[in-house]
Design an enzyme around this catalytic site. Structure first.
Site, mmCIF file in Angstrom:
data_model
loop_
_atom_site.group_PDB
_atom_site.id
_atom_site.type_symbol
_atom_site.label_atom_id
_atom_site.label_comp_id
_atom_site.label_asym_id
_atom_site.label_seq_id
_atom_site.Cartn_x
_atom_site.Cartn_y
_atom_site.Cartn_z
ATOM 1 N N THR A 95 0.860 -1.177 0.000
ATOM 2 C CA THR A 95 0.000 0.000 0.000
ATOM 3 C C THR A 95 0.900 1.231 0.000
ATOM 4 O O THR A 95 1.528 1.556 1.013
ATOM 5 C CB THR A 95 -0.914 0.015 1.238
ATOM 6 O OG1 THR A 95 -1.727 -1.160 1.238
ATOM 7 C CG2 THR A 95 -1.815 1.242 1.225
ATOM 8 N N LYS A 171 -6.913 1.307 -3.735
ATOM 9 C CA LYS A 171 -6.548 0.734 -2.431
ATOM 10 C C LYS A 171 -6.634 1.787 -1.334
ATOM 11 O O LYS A 171 -7.189 1.536 -0.245
ATOM 12 C CB LYS A 171 -5.140 0.139 -2.516
ATOM 13 C CG LYS A 171 -4.508 -0.229 -1.185
ATOM 14 C CD LYS A 171 -5.286 -1.265 -0.411
ATOM 15 C CE LYS A 171 -4.534 -1.649 0.853
ATOM 16 N NZ LYS A 171 -5.323 -2.523 1.744
ATOM 17 N N LYS A 240 -0.151 5.993 8.579
ATOM 18 C CA LYS A 240 0.581 6.069 7.308
ATOM 19 C C LYS A 240 -0.381 6.170 6.133
ATOM 20 O O LYS A 240 -0.195 6.991 5.227
ATOM 21 C CB LYS A 240 1.485 4.836 7.171
ATOM 22 C CG LYS A 240 2.349 4.795 5.921
ATOM 23 C CD LYS A 240 1.750 3.983 4.794
ATOM 24 C CE LYS A 240 1.705 2.505 5.104
ATOM 25 N NZ LYS A 240 1.265 1.711 3.912
#
Length: 296
Positions: A95, A171, A240
């Protein structure tokens, strides 16, 4: 197929194991070498450095924690970028930011190799049971070649298109929606508590009526029970991803106030020492804001 696999964390290890089980030959590398021990015992070959995982025209999968780790493995000393050439394919399943994906794709193309973004939806238990959803985007010829590998790791592969960055933005969009769902469920349960409704009862009713999706059932159970350890997806990684969502939104001038709120929720949780908890532990901040105290 002969495949290199780099990154043997809780997700990557399970995915690599499924490739072995499907009959593929693996060369593996991880920053902590001991994480490869059981895979080597099952027939995988241990590589001494990332570049040793792949031949110039071979296939290599990366499943790493963040953009910096991925770029180091590709472009750093002993990286796969120095090895991959014509016929080689890098399958990036991390990711990461769409901009990172585009930059790595350009790097590989400049050396004659192909880059396919293939991030996944699913946590380690889904990875172990081959129930991941895989998003695949990149050159069509490369996507066709690697499809059997992705099918060995997931229950469904979505073919997005030829621009790798598009898989990464989908995503991030999905992860943003999960963050929003965590906040919405936490606020709903906390409101119910204030009126004497048990958290478990609130989620029992909602997940057996208007919100029966697995996301609400599984995450709702964790939040209802304040069950945040062991982490299936660390809260630090949630922060994150919130940062990545906001950076992508900023690059296209897309206001995302809810993403900003979740970034602050994760930051607050990190400041309270909850970075190693599951990211559903953001719900503790909701309880604290409402004067309900902390369960952890």
């Amino acid at each position: 197929m002969d495949v290199g696999f780099i990154g043997l964390g809780s997700m990557g290890h399970a995915m690599a194991a499924n490739l072995l089980q499907a009959g593929h030959t693996l060369r593996v590398w991880n920053r902590s070498p001991d994480k490869a021990d059981d895979l080597v015992a099952r027939g995988a070959q241990r590589a001494g450095r990332p570049a040793d995982c792949v031949s110039s025209d071979g296939l290599v999968v990366t499943m790493l924690s963040d953009d910096a780790a991925l770029e180091a493995v590709v472009a750093g000393p002993d990286g796969i970028g120095e090895r991959l050439a014509a016929g080689g394919i890098h399958i990036s399943m991390s990711t990461i930011a769409p901009s990172t994906s585009s930059r790595l794709a350009a790097l590989h193309v400049s050396r004659g190799a192909a880059y396919v973004a293939a991030p996944v939806f699913g946590r380690p238990d889904a990875a172990a049971t081959k129930l991941l959803f895989v998003l695949m985007a990149g050159p069509q010829e490369a996507c066709t070649r690697i499809l059997p590998l992705l099918e060995a790791m997931g229950q469904k592969v979505f073919q997005i298109g030829q621009d790798p960055a598009q898989a990464n933005i989908i995503k991030l969009g999905g992860n943003f929606m999960i963050m929003a769902a965590i906040e919405a469920m936490a606020e709903t349960m906390t409101l119910g508590e204030k009126f004497g409704v048990a958290r478990e009862k609130m989620m029992e009713v909602l997940t057996q009526s208007i919100l029966p999706a697995p996301l609400f059932v599984n995450y709702g159970r964790q939040i209802a029970n304040h069950s945040y350890e062991p982490a299936r997806f660390k809260l630090s990684l949630g922060l994150k991803d919130a940062n990545l969502v906001l950076a992508a939104a900023g690059s296209k001038q897309v206001p995302m106030p809810l993403a900003g709120m979740m970034q602050n929720r994760f930051l607050s949780s990190m400041a309270k020492g909850r970075g190693e908890f599951d990211w559903t532990a953001a719900a503790l901040g909701v309880s604290e804001d409402a004067g309900s105290g902390s369960a952890a």
